[in-house]
Design a protein around this motif. Sequence first.
Motif, PDB file in Angstrom:
ATOM      1  N   CYS A   1       0.789  -1.244  -0.161  1.00 19.87           N
ATOM      2  CA  CYS A   1       0.133  -0.141  -0.074  1.00 19.87           C
ATOM      3  C   CYS A   1       0.923   1.143  -0.064  1.00 19.87           C
ATOM      4  O   CYS A   1       1.679   1.298   0.857  1.00 19.87           O
TER       5      CYS A   1
ATOM      6  N   THR B   1       0.191   4.139   0.945  1.00 19.89           N
ATOM      7  CA  THR B   1      -0.185   5.273   1.868  1.00 19.89           C
ATOM      8  C   THR B   1       1.062   5.715   2.601  1.00 19.89           C
ATOM      9  O   THR B   1       1.782   4.861   3.116  1.00 19.89           O
TER      10      THR B   1
ATOM     11  N   HIS C   1      -6.930   5.830  -4.052  1.00 22.59           N
ATOM     12  CA  HIS C   1      -5.775   5.007  -4.425  1.00 22.59           C
ATOM     13  C   HIS C   1      -5.853   4.583  -5.843  1.00 22.59           C
ATOM     14  O   HIS C   1      -6.706   3.637  -5.721  1.00 22.59           O
TER      15      HIS C   1
END
Length: 105
Positions: A37, A39, A76
């Motif tokens: 991910c 993030t 995303h």
Amino acid sequence: FAEQNIRTTVPHYGEKFVLGKHTYSSKHEFILSGKRCGTKELSEVEMDEIEYDLASVPDSDEFAKGGKVRIPVYFHVIKNTNGDGDLSETDIANQIEVMNTAFKK
């Protein structure tokens, strides 16, 4: 627990795996790295800004009266190296409109 599960259930892929500027010895190594991910980690300043914003959100009584609140939304967009999976700005704007319509009810 999740990492342990990954280790026991993901087969080892022998081919090297390249993602952006990073090269992993295998897909298995990439999965275990925990970097699936994108993030980003928030700085203390960013976390303080979020806390400040949340403190200014009206109480639930104001929501019941039809008050409006602004909720930052982030998408995303995950695509492969060929660009498959990419979303246009129009796609994202349309989805935000769908969410806004749903939350007005």
